[in-house]
Design a protein around this motif. Structure first.
Motif, PDB file in Angstrom:
ATOM      1  N   THR A  27       0.877  -1.283  -0.073  1.00 41.44           N
ATOM      2  CA  THR A  27      -0.080  -0.117  -0.051  1.00 41.44           C
ATOM      3  C   THR A  27       0.790   1.311  -0.092  1.00 41.44           C
ATOM      4  O   THR A  27       1.873   1.218   0.738  1.00 41.44           O
ATOM      5  CB  THR A  27      -0.914  -0.121   1.216  1.00 41.44           C
ATOM      6  N   VAL A  28       0.682   1.939  -0.931  1.00 40.02           N
ATOM      7  CA  VAL A  28       1.662   3.272  -1.014  1.00 40.02           C
ATOM      8  C   VAL A  28       0.485   4.474  -0.778  1.00 40.02           C
ATOM      9  O   VAL A  28      -0.376   4.608  -1.518  1.00 40.02           O
ATOM     10  CB  VAL A  28       2.078   3.394  -2.475  1.00 40.02           C
ATOM     11  N   TYR A  29       1.325   5.601  -0.073  1.00 39.46           N
ATOM     12  CA  TYR A  29       0.579   6.862   0.059  1.00 39.46           C
ATOM     13  C   TYR A  29       1.333   7.871  -0.356  1.00 39.46           C
ATOM     14  O   TYR A  29       2.745   8.030   0.045  1.00 39.46           O
ATOM     15  CB  TYR A  29       0.191   7.040   1.479  1.00 39.46           C
ATOM     16  N   ASP A  30       1.077   9.135  -1.001  1.00 35.77           N
ATOM     17  CA  ASP A  30       1.553  10.158  -1.208  1.00 35.77           C
ATOM     18  C   ASP A  30       1.939  10.881   0.228  1.00 35.77           C
ATOM     19  O   ASP A  30       1.178  10.566   1.208  1.00 35.77           O
ATOM     20  CB  ASP A  30       1.048  11.076  -2.174  1.00 35.77           C
ATOM     21  N   MET A  31       3.313  11.408   0.416  1.00 41.28           N
ATOM     22  CA  MET A  31       3.326  12.215   1.711  1.00 41.28           C
ATOM     23  C   MET A  31       1.943  13.214   1.898  1.00 41.28           C
ATOM     24  O   MET A  31       1.750  14.007   1.236  1.00 41.28           O
ATOM     25  CB  MET A  31       4.548  13.095   1.755  1.00 41.28           C
ATOM     26  N   PRO A  32       1.450  13.074   3.047  1.00 41.48           N
ATOM     27  CA  PRO A  32       0.506  14.039   3.202  1.00 41.48           C
ATOM     28  C   PRO A  32       1.022  15.200   3.570  1.00 41.48           C
ATOM     29  O   PRO A  32       1.910  15.703   4.503  1.00 41.48           O
ATOM     30  CB  PRO A  32      -0.062  13.532   4.485  1.00 41.48           C
ATOM     31  N   VAL A  33       0.559  16.349   2.928  1.00 39.18           N
ATOM     32  CA  VAL A  33       0.993  17.844   2.850  1.00 39.18           C
ATOM     33  C   VAL A  33      -0.187  18.601   2.976  1.00 39.18           C
ATOM     34  O   VAL A  33      -1.308  18.467   2.609  1.00 39.18           O
ATOM     35  CB  VAL A  33       2.087  18.210   1.776  1.00 39.18           C
ATOM     36  N   PHE A  34       0.146  19.783   3.257  1.00 38.86           N
ATOM     37  CA  PHE A  34      -0.818  20.967   3.290  1.00 38.86           C
ATOM     38  C   PHE A  34       0.135  22.436   2.776  1.00 38.86           C
ATOM     39  O   PHE A  34       1.197  22.457   2.814  1.00 38.86           O
ATOM     40  CB  PHE A  34      -1.645  21.408   4.282  1.00 38.86           C
ATOM     41  N   GLU A  35      -0.781  23.200   2.078  1.00 38.26           N
ATOM     42  CA  GLU A  35       0.079  24.422   1.688  1.00 38.26           C
ATOM     43  C   GLU A  35      -0.460  25.593   2.683  1.00 38.26           C
ATOM     44  O   GLU A  35      -1.260  25.704   3.279  1.00 38.26           O
ATOM     45  CB  GLU A  35      -0.299  24.883   0.293  1.00 38.26           C
ATOM     46  N   ARG A  45       4.005  21.907   3.780  1.00 35.49           N
ATOM     47  CA  ARG A  45       4.272  21.469   4.892  1.00 35.49           C
ATOM     48  C   ARG A  45       3.694  20.215   5.087  1.00 35.49           C
ATOM     49  O   ARG A  45       2.818  19.892   4.526  1.00 35.49           O
ATOM     50  CB  ARG A  45       3.974  22.428   6.114  1.00 35.49           C
ATOM     51  N   ILE A  46       4.730  19.177   5.774  1.00 37.14           N
ATOM     52  CA  ILE A  46       4.102  17.989   6.162  1.00 37.14           C
ATOM     53  C   ILE A  46       2.783  17.972   7.208  1.00 37.14           C
ATOM     54  O   ILE A  46       2.745  18.934   7.911  1.00 37.14           O
ATOM     55  CB  ILE A  46       5.216  16.939   7.046  1.00 37.14           C
ATOM     56  N   ASP A  47       1.639  17.279   6.802  1.00 36.82           N
ATOM     57  CA  ASP A  47       0.421  17.191   7.645  1.00 36.82           C
ATOM     58  C   ASP A  47       0.563  16.133   8.433  1.00 36.82           C
ATOM     59  O   ASP A  47       0.497  15.146   8.224  1.00 36.82           O
ATOM     60  CB  ASP A  47      -0.832  16.944   6.299  1.00 36.82           C
ATOM     61  N   ILE A  48       1.049  16.764   9.795  1.00 42.55           N
ATOM     62  CA  ILE A  48       1.641  15.985  10.979  1.00 42.55           C
ATOM     63  C   ILE A  48       0.273  14.836  11.186  1.00 42.55           C
ATOM     64  O   ILE A  48       0.576  13.631  11.313  1.00 42.55           O
ATOM     65  CB  ILE A  48       1.990  16.660  11.984  1.00 42.55           C
ATOM     66  N   LEU A  49      -0.834  15.389  11.279  1.00 41.07           N
ATOM     67  CA  LEU A  49      -2.167  14.655  11.623  1.00 41.07           C
ATOM     68  C   LEU A  49      -2.327  13.668  10.554  1.00 41.07           C
ATOM     69  O   LEU A  49      -2.647  12.247  10.967  1.00 41.07           O
ATOM     70  CB  LEU A  49      -3.399  15.416  11.942  1.00 41.07           C
ATOM     71  N   GLY A  50      -2.235  13.855   9.214  1.00 39.17           N
ATOM     72  CA  GLY A  50      -2.191  12.897   8.209  1.00 39.17           C
ATOM     73  C   GLY A  50      -1.309  11.954   8.392  1.00 39.17           C
ATOM     74  O   GLY A  50      -1.551  10.648   7.923  1.00 39.17           O
ATOM     75  N   PHE A  84      12.709  20.448   8.266  1.00 39.84           N
ATOM     76  CA  PHE A  84      11.424  20.676   9.255  1.00 39.84           C
ATOM     77  C   PHE A  84      10.603  19.378   9.043  1.00 39.84           C
ATOM     78  O   PHE A  84      10.232  18.497   9.819  1.00 39.84           O
ATOM     79  CB  PHE A  84      10.546  21.730   8.976  1.00 39.84           C
ATOM     80  N   GLY A  85      10.371  18.947   7.692  1.00 41.74           N
ATOM     81  CA  GLY A  85       9.659  17.886   7.481  1.00 41.74           C
ATOM     82  C   GLY A  85      10.247  16.547   7.752  1.00 41.74           C
ATOM     83  O   GLY A  85       9.581  15.701   8.400  1.00 41.74           O
ATOM     84  N   CYS A  86      11.502  16.345   7.636  1.00 42.17           N
ATOM     85  CA  CYS A  86      12.203  15.086   8.058  1.00 42.17           C
ATOM     86  C   CYS A  86      12.225  14.937   9.487  1.00 42.17           C
ATOM     87  O   CYS A  86      11.888  14.146  10.002  1.00 42.17           O
ATOM     88  CB  CYS A  86      13.602  15.256   7.578  1.00 42.17           C
ATOM     89  N   GLY A  87      12.248  16.322  10.250  1.00 42.42           N
ATOM     90  CA  GLY A  87      12.055  16.193  11.620  1.00 42.42           C
ATOM     91  C   GLY A  87      10.848  15.715  12.136  1.00 42.42           C
ATOM     92  O   GLY A  87      10.662  14.885  13.104  1.00 42.42           O
ATOM     93  N   ALA A  88       9.902  16.233  11.470  1.00 47.90           N
ATOM     94  CA  ALA A  88       8.342  15.986  11.705  1.00 47.90           C
ATOM     95  C   ALA A  88       8.047  14.212  11.593  1.00 47.90           C
ATOM     96  O   ALA A  88       7.373  13.494  12.518  1.00 47.90           O
ATOM     97  CB  ALA A  88       7.433  16.650  10.630  1.00 47.90           C
ATOM     98  N   ILE A  89       8.841  13.617  10.522  1.00 44.48           N
ATOM     99  CA  ILE A  89       8.563  12.327  10.257  1.00 44.48           C
ATOM    100  C   ILE A  89       9.248  11.531  11.388  1.00 44.48           C
ATOM    101  O   ILE A  89       8.482  10.303  11.715  1.00 44.48           O
ATOM    102  CB  ILE A  89       9.093  11.931   8.804  1.00 44.48           C
TER     103      ILE A  89
END
Length: 160
Positions: A27-35, A45-50, A84-89
């Motif tokens: 199962t594959v997902y695109d990285m959840p993001v928002f603008e 930015r990474i959608d942390i909740l997603g 920031f995104g890598c740190g969030a992951i």
């Protein structure tokens, strides 16, 4: 009955992806993001909740994240957003209690015999996982292919 091991591979970045191997396949997902709008420009930015929802849904036994660093030629804002995104992951994965490790692109690409170019990841993923090639039909889906290859690399290392 032996429970299946769920392996997650993550290609970090705003155009990255997450891939999960389990009994049901891949199962594959695109990285959840928002603008967000900053001045006159839009930034992702990474959608942390997603991200939390995706990881909690699959409950991986192992997460393997591509180890990355700032790229030469990237501006300060782009490098900050990427870091920031890598740190969030990492923070989300660690907070949820999923064991994780890092792997360099050089290491997993060598093990998977993957060409260095982005389109090479789509080609190699299609060769190794032809039944899943529909997950990365377009050039912009290279992150999906890379996440799947990282997950496959981790799965083979886990002895599956």
């Amino acid at each position: 009955m032996v429970a299946s091991v769920i392996i997650c591979g993550i290609d970090p970045g705003m155009s990255g992806a997450l891939a999960f191997f389990d009994d049901g396949g891949l199962t594959v997902y695109d990285m959840p993001v928002f603008e967000i709008t900053k001045g006159k420009s839009k930034r992702k930015r990474i959608d942390i909740l997603g991200l939390v929802r995706i990881l909690q849904y699959h409950r991986p036994d192992l997460v393997t994240i591509e180890q990355v660093s700032a790229q030469p030629g990237n501006g300060a804002a782009q490098a900050f957003t990427f870091g920031f995104g890598c740190g969030a992951i990492e923070a989300v994965t660690h907070t949820l209690g999923y064991p994780f490790s890092y792997v360099t692109s050089m290491k997993w690409k060598k093990a998977m015999q993957c060409p260095k170019d982005k389109d090479g990841a789509r080609m190699r993923a299609s060769q190794l996982m032809p039944e899943h090639a529909g997950n990365w039909p377009l050039k912009k889906h290279d992150g999906r292919a890379e996440a799947a290859l990282i997950a496959l690399y981790a799965k083979q290392g886990a002895g599956e």
